[in-house]
Design a protein around this motif. Structure first.
Motif, mmCIF file in Angstrom:
data_model
loop_
_atom_site.group_PDB
_atom_site.id
_atom_site.type_symbol
_atom_site.label_atom_id
_atom_site.label_comp_id
_atom_site.label_asym_id
_atom_site.label_seq_id
_atom_site.Cartn_x
_atom_site.Cartn_y
_atom_site.Cartn_z
ATOM 1 N N PHE A 157 0.917 -1.238 0.068
ATOM 2 C CA PHE A 157 -0.054 0.135 -0.161
ATOM 3 C C PHE A 157 0.968 1.297 -0.020
ATOM 4 O O PHE A 157 1.865 1.315 0.777
ATOM 5 C CB PHE A 157 -1.057 -0.024 1.037
ATOM 6 N N ARG A 158 0.652 2.152 -0.980
ATOM 7 C CA ARG A 158 1.338 3.280 -1.003
ATOM 8 C C ARG A 158 0.226 4.418 -0.841
ATOM 9 O O ARG A 158 -0.666 4.740 -1.707
ATOM 10 C CB ARG A 158 2.197 3.551 -2.135
ATOM 11 N N ILE A 159 0.101 5.314 0.233
ATOM 12 C CA ILE A 159 -0.860 6.361 0.403
ATOM 13 C C ILE A 159 -0.186 7.721 0.533
ATOM 14 O O ILE A 159 0.774 7.851 1.147
ATOM 15 C CB ILE A 159 -1.609 6.130 2.053
ATOM 16 N N ARG A 160 -0.835 8.615 -0.375
ATOM 17 C CA ARG A 160 -0.442 10.037 -0.261
ATOM 18 C C ARG A 160 -1.566 10.850 0.110
ATOM 19 O O ARG A 160 -2.624 10.810 0.127
ATOM 20 C CB ARG A 160 -0.130 10.471 -1.719
ATOM 21 N N MET A 161 -1.038 11.699 1.466
ATOM 22 C CA MET A 161 -2.008 12.739 1.931
ATOM 23 C C MET A 161 -1.149 13.874 1.990
ATOM 24 O O MET A 161 -0.270 14.148 2.621
ATOM 25 C CB MET A 161 -2.243 12.202 3.486
ATOM 26 N N ALA A 162 -1.751 14.975 1.527
ATOM 27 C CA ALA A 162 -1.116 16.401 1.334
ATOM 28 C C ALA A 162 -2.346 17.485 1.487
ATOM 29 O O ALA A 162 -3.412 17.353 0.945
ATOM 30 C CB ALA A 162 -0.330 16.552 0.257
ATOM 31 N N GLY A 163 -1.673 18.581 2.074
ATOM 32 C CA GLY A 163 -2.671 19.586 2.129
ATOM 33 C C GLY A 163 -3.425 19.935 3.465
ATOM 34 O O GLY A 163 -3.620 18.897 4.261
ATOM 35 N N ASP A 164 -3.391 21.364 3.749
ATOM 36 C CA ASP A 164 -4.568 21.250 4.955
ATOM 37 C C ASP A 164 -6.004 20.792 4.684
ATOM 38 O O ASP A 164 -6.440 20.160 5.428
ATOM 39 C CB ASP A 164 -4.566 22.962 5.188
ATOM 40 N N ILE A 165 -6.487 21.160 3.586
ATOM 41 C CA ILE A 165 -7.833 20.413 2.981
ATOM 42 C C ILE A 165 -7.168 19.075 2.286
ATOM 43 O O ILE A 165 -6.360 19.175 1.125
ATOM 44 C CB ILE A 165 -8.653 21.205 1.963
ATOM 45 N N PRO A 166 -7.244 17.926 2.713
ATOM 46 C CA PRO A 166 -6.506 16.787 2.253
ATOM 47 C C PRO A 166 -7.016 16.285 0.912
ATOM 48 O O PRO A 166 -7.977 16.275 0.528
ATOM 49 C CB PRO A 166 -7.002 15.591 3.401
ATOM 50 N N HIS A 167 -5.649 16.000 0.190
ATOM 51 C CA HIS A 167 -5.853 15.098 -1.173
ATOM 52 C C HIS A 167 -5.000 13.891 -1.048
ATOM 53 O O HIS A 167 -4.218 13.825 -0.529
ATOM 54 C CB HIS A 167 -5.026 16.343 -2.173
ATOM 55 N N LEU A 168 -5.890 13.103 -1.174
ATOM 56 C CA LEU A 168 -5.400 11.639 -0.805
ATOM 57 C C LEU A 168 -5.294 10.693 -2.014
ATOM 58 O O LEU A 168 -6.488 10.885 -3.051
ATOM 59 C CB LEU A 168 -6.428 10.872 0.264
ATOM 60 N N THR A 169 -4.338 9.883 -2.141
ATOM 61 C CA THR A 169 -4.450 9.024 -3.280
ATOM 62 C C THR A 169 -3.745 7.747 -2.637
ATOM 63 O O THR A 169 -3.094 7.730 -1.841
ATOM 64 C CB THR A 169 -3.264 9.498 -4.156
ATOM 65 N N LEU A 170 -4.274 6.546 -3.458
ATOM 66 C CA LEU A 170 -3.809 5.175 -2.971
ATOM 67 C C LEU A 170 -3.438 4.235 -4.192
ATOM 68 O O LEU A 170 -3.909 4.575 -4.991
ATOM 69 C CB LEU A 170 -5.268 4.385 -2.283
ATOM 70 N N TRP A 171 -2.281 3.729 -4.007
ATOM 71 C CA TRP A 171 -1.672 2.697 -5.044
ATOM 72 C C TRP A 171 -1.719 1.499 -4.034
ATOM 73 O O TRP A 171 -1.468 1.233 -3.076
ATOM 74 C CB TRP A 171 -0.494 3.109 -5.271
ATOM 75 N N ILE A 172 -2.273 0.445 -4.757
ATOM 76 C CA ILE A 172 -2.101 -0.948 -4.333
ATOM 77 C C ILE A 172 -1.335 -1.871 -4.990
ATOM 78 O O ILE A 172 -1.604 -1.953 -6.298
ATOM 79 C CB ILE A 172 -3.300 -1.538 -3.838
ATOM 80 N N ASN A 173 -0.011 -2.471 -4.644
ATOM 81 C CA ASN A 173 0.791 -3.152 -5.576
ATOM 82 C C ASN A 173 1.170 -2.360 -6.783
ATOM 83 O O ASN A 173 1.257 -2.838 -7.824
ATOM 84 C CB ASN A 173 0.100 -4.435 -6.065
ATOM 85 N N GLY A 174 1.354 -1.019 -6.634
ATOM 86 C CA GLY A 174 1.810 -0.283 -7.611
ATOM 87 C C GLY A 174 0.779 0.070 -8.644
ATOM 88 O O GLY A 174 1.167 0.919 -9.498
ATOM 89 N N VAL A 175 -0.527 -0.162 -8.621
ATOM 90 C CA VAL A 175 -1.511 0.410 -9.250
ATOM 91 C C VAL A 175 -2.431 1.299 -8.409
ATOM 92 O O VAL A 175 -2.944 1.080 -7.538
ATOM 93 C CB VAL A 175 -2.406 -0.856 -9.904
ATOM 94 N N GLN A 176 -2.886 2.618 -9.007
ATOM 95 C CA GLN A 176 -3.382 3.511 -8.420
ATOM 96 C C GLN A 176 -4.979 3.144 -8.346
ATOM 97 O O GLN A 176 -5.568 2.745 -9.175
ATOM 98 C CB GLN A 176 -3.497 4.982 -9.202
ATOM 99 N N MET A 177 -5.414 3.191 -7.037
ATOM 100 C CA MET A 177 -6.906 2.649 -6.793
ATOM 101 C C MET A 177 -7.916 4.106 -7.033
ATOM 102 O O MET A 177 -8.962 3.911 -7.402
ATOM 103 C CB MET A 177 -7.024 2.195 -5.647
ATOM 104 N N TRP A 178 -7.614 5.226 -6.350
ATOM 105 C CA TRP A 178 -8.191 6.273 -6.306
ATOM 106 C C TRP A 178 -7.476 7.603 -6.141
ATOM 107 O O TRP A 178 -6.374 7.339 -5.753
ATOM 108 C CB TRP A 178 -9.534 6.304 -5.488
#
Length: 236
Positions: A157-178
């Motif tokens: 799992f690779r999760i990106r969370m950035a910004g005061d108002i959250p911008h979130l992205t998820l990758w599972i096994n290298g593939v972006q989920m959302w």
């Protein structure tokens, strides 16, 4: 002929899994937040509504979470708070257990959550003790998921969370989920930082009424959730 077809099928599955990203190695640029030996740098929440006696321990280089006693869970939190970051971790999830990855959690477990539950909605974006303005579903997870028995069962799992108002992205096994930009900060007081949390969800023990929505069958006896290679890259 049947044996040959089975071997071919398993080979194709394994090749697909390898193509979708490797596990067992922390990516470049990430700093470990788990030393693989003990829970230094982590603590069990004493105020979470999910319980305060989860059985989190280290075994074979992984954090293992189980209910203790059966029906009672809890939350393992980093000692440090994080704001904007990319989080990498590998997860091995038994069937019929209920867990989650908490993002910007407070001590009581209010957080954005990546759900970990099989069978169920693993990879979905939910809220824990908060209602996210915008959730997400990992509809392509089954295409890349490494199931125990066919593979070793570890999933990256690779999760990106950035910004005061959250911008979130998820990758599972290298593939972006959302990829989700929240329309507002959903935390009480608009908190912009918090801890990383690993959940061991409670299940009801005492009555059918108490168990509505979270029956004992959602976590079978001795089921475990495992985490390894936890690492973070803090962002500006």
């Amino acid at each position: 002929m049947r044996v040959s077809k089975l071997i071919l099928l398993l080979t194709m599955i394994l090749m697909s899994q390898l193509a979708n990203g490797q596990t067992g190695k922390i990516p470049d640029g990430f700093r470990p937040i788990f030393n693989g030996k003990n829970l230094k740098g982590w603590h069990i929440s004493r105020s979470t509504h999910q319980g305060s006696t989860p059985n989190f321990f280290v075994e074979n280089g992984a954090i293992v979470g189980k209910e203790k006693p059966y029906g009672q869970g809890g939350l393992l939190l980093t000692d440090k708070n994080y704001k904007s970051f990319e989080l990498y971790l590998e997860v091995k999830l038994d069937s019929f257990c209920n867990s989650g990855i908490f993002l910007r959690s407070n001590e009581g477990g209010a957080a954005y959550q990546i759900e970990l539950v099989l069978p169920g909605n693993t990879g979905d974006l939910l809220g824990e003790r908060l209602n996210p303005s915008k959730g997400a579903k990992a509809t392509d997870r089954e295409k890349v998921w490494r199931a125990s028995g066919i593979t070793d069962g570890w999933n990256a799992f690779r999760i990106r969370m950035a910004g005061d108002i959250p911008h979130l992205t998820l990758w599972i096994n290298g593939v972006q989920m959302w990829d989700v930009e929240e329309p507002k900060n959903d935390f009480i007081g608009e908190a912009t930082e918090g801890m990383i949390g690993l959940q061991c969800h409670w299940t009801a023990v005492y009555s059918a009424a108490a168990g509505s929505g979270m029956p004992l069958t959602s976590w079978r006896p001795d089921a475990a959730i495992k985490f390894r290679n936890l690492a973070i890259k803090e962002l500006p």
